[in-house]
Design a protein around this motif. Structure first.
Motif, PDB file in Angstrom:
ATOM      1  N   SER A 108       0.799  -1.222   0.000  1.00  0.00           N
ATOM      2  CA  SER A 108       0.000   0.000   0.000  1.00  0.00           C
ATOM      3  C   SER A 108       0.838   1.282   0.000  1.00  0.00           C
ATOM      4  N   GLY A 109       2.117   1.168  -0.356  1.00  0.00           N
ATOM      5  CA  GLY A 109       2.919   2.350  -0.651  1.00  0.00           C
ATOM      6  C   GLY A 109       3.895   2.838   0.389  1.00  0.00           C
ATOM      7  N   GLN A 110       3.906   2.225   1.565  1.00  0.00           N
ATOM      8  CA  GLN A 110       4.776   2.748   2.620  1.00  0.00           C
ATOM      9  C   GLN A 110       6.258   2.673   2.249  1.00  0.00           C
ATOM     10  N   GLU A 111       6.678   1.582   1.597  1.00  0.00           N
ATOM     11  CA  GLU A 111       8.100   1.469   1.264  1.00  0.00           C
ATOM     12  C   GLU A 111       8.548   2.524   0.254  1.00  0.00           C
ATOM     13  N   PRO A 112       7.887   2.655  -0.911  1.00  0.00           N
ATOM     14  CA  PRO A 112       8.367   3.673  -1.859  1.00  0.00           C
ATOM     15  C   PRO A 112       8.261   5.101  -1.331  1.00  0.00           C
ATOM     16  N   TYR A 113       7.218   5.400  -0.578  1.00  0.00           N
ATOM     17  CA  TYR A 113       7.120   6.746  -0.014  1.00  0.00           C
ATOM     18  C   TYR A 113       8.209   6.974   1.036  1.00  0.00           C
ATOM     19  N   SER A 114       8.557   5.934   1.788  1.00  0.00           N
ATOM     20  CA  SER A 114       9.660   6.057   2.748  1.00  0.00           C
ATOM     21  C   SER A 114      10.971   6.342   2.019  1.00  0.00           C
ATOM     22  N   LEU A 115      11.170   5.693   0.883  1.00  0.00           N
ATOM     23  CA  LEU A 115      12.371   5.948   0.075  1.00  0.00           C
ATOM     24  C   LEU A 115      12.396   7.391  -0.417  1.00  0.00           C
ATOM     25  N   SER A 116      11.243   7.876  -0.854  1.00  0.00           N
ATOM     26  CA  SER A 116      11.167   9.261  -1.330  1.00  0.00           C
ATOM     27  C   SER A 116      11.455  10.238  -0.190  1.00  0.00           C
ATOM     28  N   MET A 117      10.998   9.922   1.017  1.00  0.00           N
ATOM     29  CA  MET A 117      11.308  10.757   2.177  1.00  0.00           C
ATOM     30  C   MET A 117      12.809  10.765   2.444  1.00  0.00           C
ATOM     31  N   CYS A 118      13.452   9.608   2.272  1.00  0.00           N
ATOM     32  CA  CYS A 118      14.910   9.534   2.443  1.00  0.00           C
ATOM     33  C   CYS A 118      15.620  10.450   1.448  1.00  0.00           C
TER      34      CYS A 118
END
Length: 271
Positions: A108-118
């Motif tokens: 549901s998107g938590q991993e890619p959005y976490s990468l974008s936050m990084c």
């Protein structure tokens, strides 16, 4: 549910999604597809399997029900620290072109959005260090969770799982009773529907691939196939990040292990 029906369902799931369902998991099948069968008035697993050969939407819903979508923000922490502290600085030094990251089985998107936050945090601390934009391709087999991921809207409970108060304030905005990922974080992420058991060469080349907590569900043959095809779409020097309980073992010899703080990642060998 007879043993023959269960065996037939096992074969369907492996053929359709590459997922190997262990023996004696009858209860899991019953609990996950039972509701769908009740909704459709489907009386037996045999009837369900027959319908799946001609009903694409039902097939999609069954695979969706059988796919584990457990996730959280910055899950396991370590991969994101490595991405920000080791991989991004290395790519910044090269300045060799666009940076492309693939988040496979993104749920549901938590991993890619976490990468974008990084990426956002890295740029804040090192302004101008990345000459080109970072593109994050996020894929999953489940159209349902992909729609949730694209929306980028999460409730209070979801935000508590892995987010610091600072990141929550910085990277989300209120949206009614929920919270939405801010547009600058969303802008880096493109979502696509991909079945890892099928061809994904059309995704293009990547500098980094995260395929975490996925291989554990695949057969040995499927693991080898997926890893080799991922090796084929990594640029020279590209990295693959697996889950904490997963290893390359003897599945693919295209990678070399790189030890980093608190763990390992895998780098494509020079060709």
């Amino acid at each position: 549910m007879s043993n023959d029906e269960y065996t037939a369902f096992q074969k369907f799931l492996e053929d359709a999604a590459g997922i190997v369902l262990g023996d004696n998991k009858h209860y899991l099948v019953a609990s996950r597809v039972g509701r769908l069968m009740a909704e459709g008035g489907i009386k037996s697993l045999t009837d369900l399997l027959n319908l799946l050969t001609r009903d694409a939407r039902l097939r999609e819903r069954v695979i969706d029900a059988m796919t584990t979508n457990e996730t959280s923000w910055f899950r396991d922490a370590h991969p994101f620290e490595v991405f920000k502290e080791h991989i991004l600085p290395e790519l910044a030094k090269k300045n060799s072109g666009s940076i492309r990251v693939w988040s496979a089985a993104c749920s549901s998107g938590q991993e890619p959005y976490s990468l974008s936050m990084c990426v956002q945090e890295y740029l804040t601390n090192h302004p101008g260090s990345l000459r080109n934009e970072v593109e994050i391709i996020a894929t999953d087999i489940s159209p349902t969770v992909l729609e949730e991921a694209k929306a980028g809207v999460y409730d209070e409970i979801a935000l508590r799982r892995g987010l610091t108060a600072e990141r929550r304030t910085r990277f989300f905005q209120k949206n009614g009773d929920a919270f939405e990922v801010r547009k600058e974080i969303k802008a880096r992420v493109n979502f696509r529907s991909i079945n890892l058991s099928q061809n994904y060469a059309a995704l293009g080349k990547f500098n980094v691939i995260l395929c975490r907590n996925v291989l554990i569900y695949f057969s040995t043959a499927m693991k080898r196939d997926v890893l080799q095809r991922m090796a084929n779409i990594l640029v020279p020097g590209g990295y693959l990040v697996l889950g904490g309980s997963e290893s390359m073992a003897n599945y693919c010899d295209a990678f070399q292990m790189v030890r980093v703080a608190n763990g390992v990642i895998y780098q494509i060998k020079p060709r």
